[in-house]
Scaffold this motif. Structure first.
Motif, PDB file in Angstrom:
ATOM      1  N   MET B  93      27.803  21.858  56.608  1.00  0.00           N
ATOM      2  CA  MET B  93      27.196  20.552  56.299  1.00  0.00           C
ATOM      3  C   MET B  93      25.733  20.549  56.737  1.00  0.00           C
ATOM      4  SD  MET B  93      30.423  18.251  57.538  1.00  0.00           S
ATOM      5  CE  MET B  93      30.025  16.777  56.629  1.00  0.00           C
ATOM      6  N   ARG B  97      22.251  20.775  54.388  1.00  0.00           N
ATOM      7  CA  ARG B  97      21.186  19.790  54.591  1.00  0.00           C
ATOM      8  C   ARG B  97      19.839  20.480  54.828  1.00  0.00           C
ATOM      9  NH1 ARG B  97      25.457  16.639  55.275  1.00  0.00           N
ATOM     10  NH2 ARG B  97      25.207  14.379  55.426  1.00  0.00           N
ATOM     11  N   GLN B 125      31.757  26.954  50.589  1.00  0.00           N
ATOM     12  CA  GLN B 125      31.493  25.540  50.321  1.00  0.00           C
ATOM     13  C   GLN B 125      30.033  25.140  50.262  1.00  0.00           C
ATOM     14  OE1 GLN B 125      32.520  23.312  54.185  1.00  0.00           O
ATOM     15  NE2 GLN B 125      33.827  25.097  54.288  1.00  0.00           N
ATOM     16  N   PHE B 128      28.520  23.843  46.965  1.00  0.00           N
ATOM     17  CA  PHE B 128      28.961  22.519  46.523  1.00  0.00           C
ATOM     18  C   PHE B 128      28.232  21.420  47.304  1.00  0.00           C
ATOM     19  CE2 PHE B 128      32.569  25.344  45.656  1.00  0.00           C
ATOM     20  CZ  PHE B 128      32.721  25.120  44.303  1.00  0.00           C
ATOM     21  N   ARG B 129      27.999  21.680  48.579  1.00  0.00           N
ATOM     22  CA  ARG B 129      27.325  20.665  49.397  1.00  0.00           C
ATOM     23  C   ARG B 129      25.861  20.526  48.986  1.00  0.00           C
ATOM     24  NH1 ARG B 129      30.894  19.008  53.215  1.00  0.00           N
ATOM     25  NH2 ARG B 129      32.406  20.505  54.037  1.00  0.00           N
ATOM     26  N   ALA B 132      25.860  18.478  45.875  1.00  0.00           N
ATOM     27  CA  ALA B 132      26.115  17.058  46.124  1.00  0.00           C
ATOM     28  C   ALA B 132      24.872  16.382  46.701  1.00  0.00           C
ATOM     29  CB  ALA B 132      27.309  16.901  47.065  1.00  0.00           C
ATOM     30  N   PRO B 137      24.916  19.313  39.093  1.00  0.00           N
ATOM     31  CA  PRO B 137      26.215  19.946  38.851  1.00  0.00           C
ATOM     32  C   PRO B 137      26.281  21.340  39.475  1.00  0.00           C
ATOM     33  CG  PRO B 137      24.924  19.879  36.823  1.00  0.00           C
ATOM     34  CD  PRO B 137      24.154  19.100  37.852  1.00  0.00           C
ATOM     35  N   VAL B 138      27.487  21.752  39.823  1.00  0.00           N
ATOM     36  CA  VAL B 138      27.689  23.027  40.524  1.00  0.00           C
ATOM     37  C   VAL B 138      28.794  23.828  39.832  1.00  0.00           C
ATOM     38  CG1 VAL B 138      28.228  24.123  42.750  1.00  0.00           C
ATOM     39  CG2 VAL B 138      27.313  21.783  42.705  1.00  0.00           C
ATOM     40  N   VAL B 139      28.596  25.132  39.732  1.00  0.00           N
ATOM     41  CA  VAL B 139      29.705  26.026  39.370  1.00  0.00           C
ATOM     42  C   VAL B 139      29.766  27.138  40.402  1.00  0.00           C
ATOM     43  CG1 VAL B 139      29.804  25.642  36.877  1.00  0.00           C
ATOM     44  CG2 VAL B 139      28.189  27.298  37.819  1.00  0.00           C
TER      45      VAL B 139
END
Ligand SMILES: Cc1cc2nc3c(=O)[nH]c(=O)nc-3n(C[C@H](O)[C@H](O)[C@H](O)COP(=O)(O)OP(=O)(O)OC[C@H]3O[C@@H](n4cnc5c(N)ncnc54)[C@H](O)[C@@H]3O)c2cc1C
Lengths: 314, 256
Positions: B93, B97, B125, B128-129, B132, B137-139
């Motif tokens: 996370m 950031r 992960q 994806f973070r 977001a 969009p993410v693949v």
């Protein structure tokens, strides 16, 4: 009481055994267990879920249109909305092929912590055990947050019934437009490899097979024992089998009951994908191959003599 | 195009990992560019060849030593680098950031590449973070990529030989998989040229990141030792096959 949502994976309308194992893990703690079902759920499936401890089956009723149903962004969006509406404290999903493209999306959308590929979870302390550094290290990772998410390695826990009464609710998600991500096409291959991560028995071949024709020995053996087929990276790089067969650090990570490695030396990177197998049987002509010191049974010999015998006797 | 590639400095997968104080690894081992990130940089370099006036920026969160990984990315085609320096072990996370803030501070991304996972923490992960945080969009596990003026068509591999093709609006985040390309070894002139390319160092503090409400904290590391005690199966091939079948039936109980 805490609420745990479990993302249910099904195959041909049946709840997968690996999913039941995940429910068993979640049921160790004293929480309300919600089954989150995306692809529809009939009464027999509800009964099975209840038998393993689910108290509420949540039918998320995702659109049956494949462009939506097969789009991981749409699936993650539906799970995220459900988690918010139900005010879940904990979310479990399988660290499977599909799960790897859904669970991290949910964690990102909710902006909450996640550990993938958990071998075990202590739900009192929210500590997950996972492997790191190519399977060389076990890490215990503690999650803190309003919501915490765990991706569970398939087969990490064997399913054990724990009967409960389950009610079924429907919860349609607002099929919010998926900004910027449209599924154009999909190919499910011949489905032959879909079960690799979840198989009870895997028989895998490596450089020792020497060519793609010989790999039929592995396939024939697998058919006789209802096993899935795996391969080392060498077998994949040589083009003997597609990448979907690769087990290891840069392939699939598997935890079958039995892993039979034929003509595979047992490199660190291969072990990274299969060292959590319950039993490893190695067939290798070199008594000094690394795998011979790191297995439960080793058969020193020529696989071209042993595999035909196995096929004959099975 | 502004092409950002997030890269991580990780221990070599072949290195022996020693654990110190039950909580961290001994970092006196060889570190290198995360293998999946090699695919990410290689794809960025291929894209730059196709789209005029493109720039590739390698972004890394890590200790000062992670400069080496940025240099590797540069030898493979990155034009410049940004190192967000920290001595802390950050969870995904915080990592997302920091990478997000560093990219925003630097410019405007048309596409962001990452690897599909890092081979040290194996978190799967961060891409994806990052997506977001940008609302892009993410693949993940991309195996092919085709960029037109405003969209990217990406085919991703699910394991099990299944694939999915998506059309993504740009900007987007692409997590590179092994099927995407074959990274080449940089030539000596590439390595020499990379030494002269600029790396900007920013401190974590200067990015003034708002921390997430939750966090992940490693509480212990233990070596995953094998407790297996190999037993030998002897005899003729026929005997050996018979014994394997007996074990599968009676001990493992996986055969009827
Ligand atoms: C970043 C990175 C990632 C990697 N990821 C992976 C991964 O995900 N998966 C993976 O598998 N590898 C991976 N590798 C490659 C790995 O290092 C090894 O090269 C590979 O696993 C070796 O494959 P193998 O065991 O089939 O071949 P070898 O190491 O060549 O072993 C072949 C074995 O077959 C035995 N043999 C030969 N003939 C016979 C016979 N007739 N009967 C019985 N036995 C026989 C030999 O004794 C030998 O032990 C990775 C490497 C790197 C650097």
């Amino acid at each position: 009481m805490k609420k745990t949502g479990i993302l249910i994976e099904m195959e041909k309308k049946r709840v997968k055994d690996t999913t039941l194992g995940m429910i068993t893990l979640a049921a160790r703690a004293d929480t309300d267990l919600y089954a989150l079902v995306l692809d529809g759920v009939d009464d027999p499936a509800c009964e099975i879920l209840a038998q393993y401890g689910i108290t509420t089956v949540v039918d998320l009723g995702l659109s049956s249109a494949p462009e939506i149903r097969l789009n991981p962004a749409a699936r993650a969006d539906a799970v995220t909305q459900a988690a918010q509406k139900l005010q879940l404290d904990v979310i479990f999903g399988l660290s499977s092929a599909d799960g790897k493209d859904i669970i991290p999306r949910v964690a990102a959308l909710l902006d909450v912590p996640l550990v993938m590929d958990c071998l075990d979870v202590d739900l009192e302390k929210n500590i997950a055990r996972t492997s790191q550094y190519s399977g060389k290290v076990l890490a215990d990772i503690q999650l803190t947050g309003d919501v915490v998410i765990f991706g569970i390695r398939p087969n990490a826990v064997q399913p054990v019934p724990s009967p409960a009464q389950a009610k079924k609710i429907k919860m349609a998600s607002d099929s919010a437009a998926l900004p910027g991500s449209a599924l154009l096409s999909w190919d499910d291959g011949d489905g032959a490899q879909a079960g690799l991560a979840e198989a009870d028995i895997i028989i895998a071949g490596g450089r020792g097979l020497k060519n793609s024709d010989n790999f039929s020995l592995i396939f024939d053996c697998a058919k006789k024992m209802h096993a899935a087929v795996g391969a080392s990276r060498v077998a994949v790089d040589e083009g003997w089998v597609p990448y979907a067969f690769q087990v290891g650090q840069t392939g699939e990570k598997v935890s079958p009951q039995v892993y039979i490695a034929c003509g595979i030396s047992g490199s660190i990177q291969h072990f990274a994908g299969m060292k959590t197998a319950r039993m490893i049987i190695a067939v290798n002509k070199d008594e000094n191959a690394a795998i011979m010191a790191n297995c439960d049974y080793h058969v020193q010999g020529d696989l071209f003599e042993i595999l035909p015998e196995l096929i004959r006797q099975l | 195009m502004q092409i950002y590639v997030c890269v991580k400095h990780v221990p070599d997968s072949a290195a022996n990992i020693h654990i110190l104080d039950g909580i961290r690894i001994d970092e006196k081992v060889a570190f290198l560019l995360n293998p999946y990130d090699e695919h990410a940089v290689t794809e960025a370099a291929a894209l730059k060849k196709k789209v005029q006036d493109s720039e590739i920026i390698a972004v890394c969160l890590g200790k000062p030593d992670a400069q080496k990984t940025i240099r590797s990315a540069m030898a493979m085609g990155a034009d410049r680098g940004i190192l967000v320096e920290t001595d802390e072990a950050c969870d995904s996370m915080t990592t997302a950031r920091a990478l997000h803030a560093a990219i925003v501070q630097d410019g405007s991304a048309d596409i962001i590449f990452t690897g599909k996972e890092s081979i040290d923490s194996e978190g799967m992960q961060t891409q994806f973070r990052i997506g977001a945080l940008f609302s892009f969009p993410v693949v993940t596990n991309a195996a092919s990529l085709d960029i037109s003026s405003e969209t990217a068509v990406v085919t991703c591999e699910l394991s099990g030989g299944r694939t999915r093709s998506f059309e993504l609006a740009l900007p987007c985040v692409v997590g590179a998989g092994r099927g995407l390309n074959t990274p080449g070894y940089p030539t000596f002139p590439d390595v020499v040229k990379a030494r002269k390319k600029p790396i900007k160092t920013v401190s974590m503090d200067s990015l003034s990141i708002t921390p997430a409400a939750g966090f992940a904290k490693t509480v212990s590391l233990t070596p995953l030792v094998q407790k297996r005690h190999p037993k030998k199966i002897t005899g003729t091939p026929a005997d050996q096959a018979k014994e394997i079948i007996r074990i599968l039936r009676q001990e493992a109980k996986v055969l009827a």
